[in-house]
Motif scaffolding. Structure first.
Motif, PDB file in Angstrom:
ATOM      1  N   VAL A 190      -2.840  -7.706  -9.511  1.00 14.36           N
ATOM      2  CA  VAL A 190      -1.908  -6.564  -8.920  1.00 14.36           C
ATOM      3  C   VAL A 190      -1.592  -7.329  -7.644  1.00 14.36           C
ATOM      4  O   VAL A 190      -2.538  -7.405  -6.777  1.00 14.36           O
ATOM      5  CB  VAL A 190      -2.500  -5.321  -8.971  1.00 14.36           C
ATOM      6  CG1 VAL A 190      -1.783  -4.160  -8.033  1.00 14.36           C
ATOM      7  CG2 VAL A 190      -2.914  -4.597 -10.307  1.00 14.36           C
ATOM      8  N   ILE A 191      -0.556  -6.953  -6.996  1.00 14.84           N
ATOM      9  CA  ILE A 191      -0.036  -7.240  -5.649  1.00 14.84           C
ATOM     10  C   ILE A 191       0.694  -6.300  -5.180  1.00 14.84           C
ATOM     11  O   ILE A 191       1.625  -5.597  -5.497  1.00 14.84           O
ATOM     12  CB  ILE A 191       0.946  -8.674  -5.620  1.00 14.84           C
ATOM     13  CG1 ILE A 191       0.050  -9.830  -6.379  1.00 14.84           C
ATOM     14  CG2 ILE A 191       1.423  -9.129  -4.366  1.00 14.84           C
ATOM     15  CD1 ILE A 191       0.842 -10.999  -6.458  1.00 14.84           C
ATOM     16  N   GLU A 192       0.208  -5.755  -3.927  1.00 19.92           N
ATOM     17  CA  GLU A 192       0.886  -4.910  -3.080  1.00 19.92           C
ATOM     18  C   GLU A 192       1.813  -5.346  -2.084  1.00 19.92           C
ATOM     19  O   GLU A 192       1.583  -6.479  -1.338  1.00 19.92           O
ATOM     20  CB  GLU A 192      -0.251  -4.295  -2.330  1.00 19.92           C
ATOM     21  CG  GLU A 192       0.145  -2.958  -1.462  1.00 19.92           C
ATOM     22  CD  GLU A 192       0.747  -3.301  -0.070  1.00 19.92           C
ATOM     23  OE1 GLU A 192       1.704  -2.615   0.579  1.00 19.92           O
ATOM     24  OE2 GLU A 192       0.053  -4.227   0.482  1.00 19.92           O
ATOM     25  N   ASP A 193       2.981  -4.950  -2.223  1.00 20.76           N
ATOM     26  CA  ASP A 193       3.954  -5.387  -1.238  1.00 20.76           C
ATOM     27  C   ASP A 193       4.910  -4.255  -0.719  1.00 20.76           C
ATOM     28  O   ASP A 193       5.514  -3.502  -1.540  1.00 20.76           O
ATOM     29  CB  ASP A 193       4.850  -6.455  -1.887  1.00 20.76           C
ATOM     30  CG  ASP A 193       5.896  -7.134  -0.791  1.00 20.76           C
ATOM     31  OD1 ASP A 193       5.588  -6.926   0.091  1.00 20.76           O
ATOM     32  OD2 ASP A 193       7.080  -7.424  -1.485  1.00 20.76           O
ATOM     33  N   LYS A 194       4.840  -4.019   0.511  1.00 20.66           N
ATOM     34  CA  LYS A 194       5.356  -2.767   0.968  1.00 20.66           C
ATOM     35  C   LYS A 194       5.361  -1.383   0.489  1.00 20.66           C
ATOM     36  O   LYS A 194       6.222  -0.617   0.326  1.00 20.66           O
ATOM     37  CB  LYS A 194       6.754  -3.275   1.311  1.00 20.66           C
ATOM     38  CG  LYS A 194       7.221  -4.318   1.995  1.00 20.66           C
ATOM     39  CD  LYS A 194       8.799  -4.846   1.994  1.00 20.66           C
ATOM     40  CE  LYS A 194       8.838  -5.977   2.516  1.00 20.66           C
ATOM     41  NZ  LYS A 194      10.261  -6.573   2.256  1.00 20.66           N
ATOM     42  N   GLY A 195       3.965  -1.331   0.138  1.00 16.28           N
ATOM     43  CA  GLY A 195       3.675  -0.008  -0.490  1.00 16.28           C
ATOM     44  C   GLY A 195       3.937   0.139  -1.948  1.00 16.28           C
ATOM     45  O   GLY A 195       3.484   1.311  -2.492  1.00 16.28           O
ATOM     46  N   LYS A 196       4.326  -0.869  -2.697  1.00 13.17           N
ATOM     47  CA  LYS A 196       4.416  -0.803  -4.129  1.00 13.17           C
ATOM     48  C   LYS A 196       3.491  -1.640  -4.633  1.00 13.17           C
ATOM     49  O   LYS A 196       3.011  -2.828  -4.152  1.00 13.17           O
ATOM     50  CB  LYS A 196       5.671  -1.323  -4.512  1.00 13.17           C
ATOM     51  CG  LYS A 196       7.040  -0.352  -3.862  1.00 13.17           C
ATOM     52  CD  LYS A 196       7.206   0.805  -4.671  1.00 13.17           C
ATOM     53  CE  LYS A 196       8.503   1.568  -4.003  1.00 13.17           C
ATOM     54  NZ  LYS A 196       8.590   2.699  -4.703  1.00 13.17           N
ATOM     55  N   PHE A 197       2.883  -1.414  -5.785  1.00 14.28           N
ATOM     56  CA  PHE A 197       1.895  -2.061  -6.627  1.00 14.28           C
ATOM     57  C   PHE A 197       2.556  -2.740  -7.660  1.00 14.28           C
ATOM     58  O   PHE A 197       3.059  -1.772  -8.504  1.00 14.28           O
ATOM     59  CB  PHE A 197       0.604  -1.518  -6.919  1.00 14.28           C
ATOM     60  CG  PHE A 197      -0.078  -0.971  -5.459  1.00 14.28           C
ATOM     61  CD1 PHE A 197      -1.249  -1.650  -5.314  1.00 14.28           C
ATOM     62  CD2 PHE A 197       0.267   0.350  -5.069  1.00 14.28           C
ATOM     63  CE1 PHE A 197      -1.770  -1.389  -4.294  1.00 14.28           C
ATOM     64  CE2 PHE A 197      -0.591   0.645  -3.578  1.00 14.28           C
ATOM     65  CZ  PHE A 197      -1.726  -0.225  -3.343  1.00 14.28           C
TER      66      PHE A 197
END
Length: 77
Positions: A9-16
């Motif tokens: 799981v990668i979080e980027d700009k508040g999205k998972f």
């Protein structure tokens, strides 16, 4: 020996999102898939198997995309 890749799981700009993450022999991250991946299979059983790998990704620590430090694919001698 480490897995050469797994789902994380990668979080980027508040999205998972789930991505493929690739590792060198030292277990350091060398690359991630550009786009998130979606479960699929040619049979229902393959889809179930894929979902098991996705659930395993949820048990690993979340990676923050802007904090990933990419290592070389090969170790320096």
């Amino acid at each position: 020996m480490n897995m050469p890749w797994n789902y994380r799981v990668i979080e980027d700009k508040g999205k998972f999102r789930i991505h493929e993450v690739y590792y060198n022999d030292a277990g350091e991250i060398t690359a991630i898939s550009e786009d998130p991946i979606a479960p699929e299979g040619e049979t229902l059983e393959e889809l179930k198997d894929a979902l098991e790998y996705y659930f395993a990704a949820l048990k690993r620590p979340v990676l923050k995309k802007d904090e990933i430090k990419f290592a070389s694919m090969i170790e320096d001698d």
